[in-house]
Enzyme design. Structure first.
Site, PDB file in Angstrom:
ATOM      1  N   CYS A   1      -9.963  -1.369  14.748  1.00  0.00           N
ATOM      2  CA  CYS A   1     -10.223  -2.801  14.952  1.00  0.00           C
ATOM      3  C   CYS A   1     -10.353  -3.188  16.426  1.00  0.00           C
ATOM      4  O   CYS A   1     -11.045  -4.151  16.745  1.00  0.00           O
ATOM      5  CB  CYS A   1      -9.119  -3.626  14.308  1.00  0.00           C
ATOM      6  SG  CYS A   1      -8.902  -3.241  12.568  1.00  0.00           S
TER       7      CYS A   1
ATOM      8  N   GLU B   1     -13.702 -13.540  -4.937  1.00  0.00           N
ATOM      9  CA  GLU B   1     -12.398 -13.144  -5.487  1.00  0.00           C
ATOM     10  C   GLU B   1     -11.235 -13.500  -4.555  1.00  0.00           C
ATOM     11  O   GLU B   1     -10.081 -13.305  -4.910  1.00  0.00           O
ATOM     12  CB  GLU B   1     -12.389 -11.647  -5.837  1.00  0.00           C
ATOM     13  CG  GLU B   1     -12.645 -10.699  -4.692  1.00  0.00           C
ATOM     14  CD  GLU B   1     -14.126 -10.364  -4.477  1.00  0.00           C
ATOM     15  OE1 GLU B   1     -14.990 -11.195  -4.821  1.00  0.00           O
ATOM     16  OE2 GLU B   1     -14.407  -9.284  -3.927  1.00  0.00           O
TER      17      GLU B   1
ATOM     18  N   GLU C   1       0.830  -1.207   0.000  1.00  0.00           N
ATOM     19  CA  GLU C   1       0.000   0.000   0.000  1.00  0.00           C
ATOM     20  C   GLU C   1       0.867   1.261   0.000  1.00  0.00           C
ATOM     21  O   GLU C   1       0.544   2.253  -0.661  1.00  0.00           O
ATOM     22  CB  GLU C   1      -0.930  -0.023   1.214  1.00  0.00           C
ATOM     23  CG  GLU C   1      -2.120   0.893   1.084  1.00  0.00           C
ATOM     24  CD  GLU C   1      -3.195   0.578   2.129  1.00  0.00           C
ATOM     25  OE1 GLU C   1      -4.023  -0.319   1.874  1.00  0.00           O
ATOM     26  OE2 GLU C   1      -3.190   1.200   3.198  1.00  0.00           O
TER      27      GLU C   1
ATOM     28  N   GLU D   1       2.043   1.676  -3.412  1.00  0.00           N
ATOM     29  CA  GLU D   1       0.925   2.086  -4.257  1.00  0.00           C
ATOM     30  C   GLU D   1       0.676   3.592  -4.097  1.00  0.00           C
ATOM     31  O   GLU D   1       0.445   4.310  -5.083  1.00  0.00           O
ATOM     32  CB  GLU D   1      -0.342   1.292  -3.883  1.00  0.00           C
ATOM     33  CG  GLU D   1      -1.515   1.533  -4.832  1.00  0.00           C
ATOM     34  CD  GLU D   1      -2.799   0.827  -4.387  1.00  0.00           C
ATOM     35  OE1 GLU D   1      -2.794   0.154  -3.331  1.00  0.00           O
ATOM     36  OE2 GLU D   1      -3.806   0.963  -5.103  1.00  0.00           O
TER      37      GLU D   1
ATOM     38  N   CYS E   1      -8.283  -2.063   4.321  1.00  0.00           N
ATOM     39  CA  CYS E   1      -8.075  -3.184   5.251  1.00  0.00           C
ATOM     40  C   CYS E   1      -9.347  -3.654   5.922  1.00  0.00           C
ATOM     41  O   CYS E   1      -9.407  -4.756   6.438  1.00  0.00           O
ATOM     42  CB  CYS E   1      -7.131  -2.779   6.381  1.00  0.00           C
ATOM     43  SG  CYS E   1      -5.607  -2.103   5.814  1.00  0.00           S
TER      44      CYS E   1
ATOM     45  N   LYS F   1     -14.957  -9.988   8.638  1.00  0.00           N
ATOM     46  CA  LYS F   1     -13.922 -10.861   8.068  1.00  0.00           C
ATOM     47  C   LYS F   1     -14.507 -12.197   7.625  1.00  0.00           C
ATOM     48  O   LYS F   1     -13.972 -12.867   6.754  1.00  0.00           O
ATOM     49  CB  LYS F   1     -12.816 -11.093   9.093  1.00  0.00           C
ATOM     50  CG  LYS F   1     -11.968  -9.866   9.377  1.00  0.00           C
ATOM     51  CD  LYS F   1     -10.953  -9.606   8.279  1.00  0.00           C
ATOM     52  CE  LYS F   1     -10.248  -8.275   8.486  1.00  0.00           C
ATOM     53  NZ  LYS F   1      -9.526  -7.849   7.276  1.00  0.00           N
TER      54      LYS F   1
ATOM     55  N   GLU G   1     -15.713 -11.445   4.284  1.00  0.00           N
ATOM     56  CA  GLU G   1     -14.584 -11.186   3.390  1.00  0.00           C
ATOM     57  C   GLU G   1     -13.948 -12.490   2.907  1.00  0.00           C
ATOM     58  O   GLU G   1     -13.664 -12.652   1.721  1.00  0.00           O
ATOM     59  CB  GLU G   1     -13.538 -10.331   4.108  1.00  0.00           C
ATOM     60  CG  GLU G   1     -12.369  -9.940   3.219  1.00  0.00           C
ATOM     61  CD  GLU G   1     -11.277  -9.187   3.978  1.00  0.00           C
ATOM     62  OE1 GLU G   1     -10.965  -9.565   5.125  1.00  0.00           O
ATOM     63  OE2 GLU G   1     -10.724  -8.231   3.413  1.00  0.00           O
TER      64      GLU G   1
ATOM     65  N   SER H   1      -7.456   1.712  -2.359  1.00  0.00           N
ATOM     66  CA  SER H   1      -6.245   0.944  -2.625  1.00  0.00           C
ATOM     67  C   SER H   1      -6.666  -0.420  -3.143  1.00  0.00           C
ATOM     68  O   SER H   1      -7.670  -0.974  -2.698  1.00  0.00           O
ATOM     69  CB  SER H   1      -5.454   0.791  -1.326  1.00  0.00           C
ATOM     70  OG  SER H   1      -4.550  -0.290  -1.443  1.00  0.00           O
TER      71      SER H   1
END
Lengths: 177, 583
Positions: free
Chosen positions: B504, B367, B280, B283, B300, B359, B362, B320
């Site tokens: 988090c 993908e 990142e 990037e 994230c 999560k 996710e 990102s």
């Protein structure tokens, strides 16, 4: 709009099919009404009221479009519609039954009449029969307290209705054959 | 501010005008029970558990919403008050699916402890009960309306703190259900899976979708090589499930405990956080120097990702393309690590321990299979890990402190601060500064991006190039930032967004209670953990350097793109109506 007009327009009205896009003219009706209120979220109840007048009822597809146009969460719109008894998410029947449960009718046995109507039609108050023939609603007072228990079917007043007479009365409104 | 004098239970007290009776009583150390109340977020006076007697008032008053008046005489503990509160709780219990011993919230339930403290020993009201189906359609969150007490805290947090409002009250009176519109399933709505509703639910009406069964099965399977990863925020919270104070750093004991469960390998998500910073950070530098969509926004937080997909799909190019640390790790374990130790990747079962319910969603995204397999097989919340440890009879206190396994257990202070709001930003700045300027940072701490303010802004000088950054946590705060980006205001280069308040450490998978005070303690724990690390910058992690040398090549290289970067799905916030199956 009289009962007869409602009947005619109902037949001509395009059907809103669950899971399919709204018919164009229904979408236009919604947009026209929402625009008249400047898409103001605070006017939600008025908007819903007018759409119901025009479309006849407020199914999910209609409520979703209203929410989107007003930019409010869908659950807020459904929350309001499900809170107020005057809104209906199901189309009304070809015959609309309004049974009075005001004080005078109540003490003269309106509850038993309602129960009989429910069992004869196989639906609860607020609902419409699957064949679309009858919808059943409870109202608070029809202004005919001396005639209680009173039931209105479309524009007809049925006075001092006894539970046992319910099947015969309903039969008069059923399509013959 | 004008002061108001009143007496509560005969004790004089002076508070600012506008203070509620509840807060005035707190000042005297008088505890008034509450059930629906949630400070600053949900103050509705709906549940009537906090009623008190106010001299001269016709009826009992709800202490949580009644402001004090000069000369007010309040009594919080009279027979009438106790009787009213008790009746209220009994009525709630009469329509509550009471199955305490088998409920996920057993011994940590506000309704249960209220009933206990009031000495309710029988249920006088055995009337009608509402029965509704349990909704387990979501990959992350289960709704059990039969345990819902209609307090609406979840609705307030979803609407006001997260700006989502996937659920609300539908129907009226006894028929009321808190849920999505039209009786839809939560999994079919704009719910972003953040789980903040779970944290505020006073009962067991909302909880995470259980993944412990499948993890137990994998642990018991001799053909499976079970690899764990543990997120930064779990190490400052897991102890709470064993009664330790919030913010206690239990990293070593957590590793030991997971080994006792039967895990073959225990790695640290912090390693993948360092890897995220490498990707990142580069990037960002690339977008700044070679052109690219700015501001760049971090990726994230899976709750945040689903949020932007629903509500700001036009800003997806700003995200990102980096996967979250959880998913980067999954892809690396089933490729690099499997190859390195000579394991068949198909035999690896990879479990993450996360402070997060999103999560779970996710790791099931289609993908997230770049290793050719499901990269992360199961995502456990901190709470679920706590439960598994108890099921296994592990006495946490008596565990030794053990290190993570090599080589993907090595990490830096930059990685551990991912757990707190502003942490990813700070970690990225530590690396970006040194990569761009080729100088050593004089001081690694970037205080301006720390703390619990909803939106934080800062500006960093990278050798003459000013980089303007913003940090938001809680999605309603994110909205403020995104609306500015949409309007072409703000002028930022880099934005960190975390779905959960506090970052988090305040995630929807963390131990309950998670409130402001607990969040602060966990954040302190996170920064202490950072200070204790010898290496505090991601690009100095030797195992990361080795990973690039042996396997990935360079940041943003071909292999990185294949394994560590991803794409997003514009979803829209008004979902098409679907024909529902008949009941």
């Amino acid at each position: 709009m009289t009962g007869a007009d409602a009947l005619c327009s109902e037949a001509a009205r395009p059907k809103i099919v669950p899971g399919e896009p709204l018919p164009e003219d229904v979408a236009e009706t919604i947009d026209r009404i929402v625009d008249r209120y400047d898409a103001e979220p605070g006017s939600l109840i008025n908007i819903l009221h007018e759409i119901q007048e025009d479309v006849g009822y407020l199914p999910e597809e209609v409520l979703s479009r209203v929410a989107e146009r007003l930019g409010v969460p869908v659950v807020d719109v459904h929350g309001v519609v499900s809170f107020y008894a005057l809104f209906s998410m199901k189309p009304k029947g070809r015959n609309r039954i309004a049974t009075c449960n005001g004080t005078a009718c109540y003490v003269r046995g309106a509850q038993r009449v309602l129960e009989r109507l429910e069992s004869e039609l196989g639906v609860k108050a607020g609902d419409t029969t699957d064949d679309g023939e009858f919808s059943l609603d409870v109202v608070r007072c029809l202004g005919a307290c001396g005639l209680g228990p009173v039931v209105m079917i479309n524009d007809d007043v049925h006075a001092r209705l006894k539970p046992d007479r319910v099947p015969a009365v309903l039969a008069r409104y059923r399509r013959s054959g | 501010m004008a002061l108001v004098k009143l007496t509560i239970d005969g004790l004089p007290v002076e508070v600012e005008a506008g203070t509620t009776i509840l807060r005035a009583a707190e000042k005297l150390g008088i505890h008034i029970p509450t059930l629906c109340y949630l400070e600053d977020i949900h103050e509705f006076g709906a549940c009537r558990v906090c009623v008190v007697e106010v001299e001269g008032a016709r009826t009992l008053q709800a202490a949580c919403v009644t402001p004090v008046r000069e000369g007010m005489v309040v009594r919080t503990n009279t027979p009438a008050v106790r009787r009213a509160r008790m009746t209220t709780v009994e009525l709630i219990l009469s329509d509550h699916h009471t199955e305490c011993p088998t409920c996920v919230r057993n011994l940590n339930c506000e309704l249960q402890s209220l009933a206990e403290s009031m000495g309710i020993r029988e249920n006088r009201f055995a009337g009608a009960r509402t029965v509704n189906p349990v909704d387990s359609s979501s990959a992350a969150i289960v709704r059990d309306p039969n345990k819902c007490i209609l307090c609406r805290r979840c609705v307030s947090i979803c609407e006001k703190v997260q700006g989502v409002k996937a659920i609300g009250p539908v129907g009226r009176g006894f028929e009321t259900v808190i849920g999505p519109a039209f009786g839809d399933q939560l999994g079919d709505t704009v719910c972003v899976n953040c789980g903040q509703c779970i944290l505020v639910c006073p009962t067991g009406a909302l909880y995470e979708r259980d993944s412990t069964e499948e993890v137990w099965a994998a642990l018991a399977d001799p053909d499976r090589h079970v690899v764990f990863q543990t997120a930064p925020a779990t190490r400052v919270a897991l102890g709470e499930t064993y009664g330790l104070p919030p913010g206690s750093i239990v990293t070593g004991k957590m590793v030991a405990a997971i080994r006792r469960l039967g895990a073959d390998t225990v790695f640290d998500t912090d390693f993948a956080a360092d890897l995220t910073i490498m990707e990142e950070g580069h990037e960002l530098i690339q977008r700044l120097t070679k052109g690219g969509t700015l501001p760049m926004i971090t990726s994230c937080s899976p709750g945040w990702i689903k949020f932007i997909e629903h509500f700001y799909p036009d800003l997806l190019p700003n995200l990102s393309t980096c996967k979250s640390p959880q998913q980067m790790f999954g892809a690396v374990i089933k490729t690099y690590y499997a190859e390195k130790v000579g394991l068949d990747p198909a035999k690896i079962y990879h479990v993450s321990v996360m402070p997060c319910t999103a999560k779970k969603f996710e790791c099931k995204r289609p993908e997230m299979r770049d290793s050719g397999l499901v990269d992360v097989d199961a995502a456990l919340t901190t709470r679920e890990l706590g439960r598994m440890l108890k099921e296994a009879g592990i006495v946490f206190d008596e565990l030794p402190e053990e290190p993570y396994d090599d080589p993907l257990g090595e990490s830096t202070g930059a990685a551990v601060i991912f757990g707190a709001t502003g942490g990813v930003m700070e970690a990225a700045l530590r690396t970006a500064y040194e990569v761009v300027t080729k100088k050593t940072l004089p001081r690694v701490e970037f205080e301006a991006v720390r703390g619990l303010e909803g939106v934080k802004e800062a500006s960093v000088d990278l050798d003459g190039t000013e980089v303007r950054v913003a940090v938001a946590h809680g999605l309603a705060n994110a909205k403020k930032v995104l609306d500015k980006v949409r309007a072409g205001e703000g002028d930022w280069h880099f934005i960190e967004i975390m779905a959960c308040p506090g970052g988090c450490i305040g995630g929807g998978g963390q131990p309950i209670p998670t409130n402001l005070e607990v969040r602060q303690k966990r954040i302190e724990g996170i920064y202490t953990a950072d200070e204790r690390m010898t290496i505090r910058k991601s690009h100095e992690n030797p195992s990361i350097i080795a990973l690039y040398k042996e396997f990935l090549g360079e940041p943003l290289g071909h292999k990185s793109h294949e394994l560590l970067h991803t794409t997003y799905t514009p979803r829209g916030s008004y979902l098409p109506r679907r024909e529902k199956a008949a009941d």
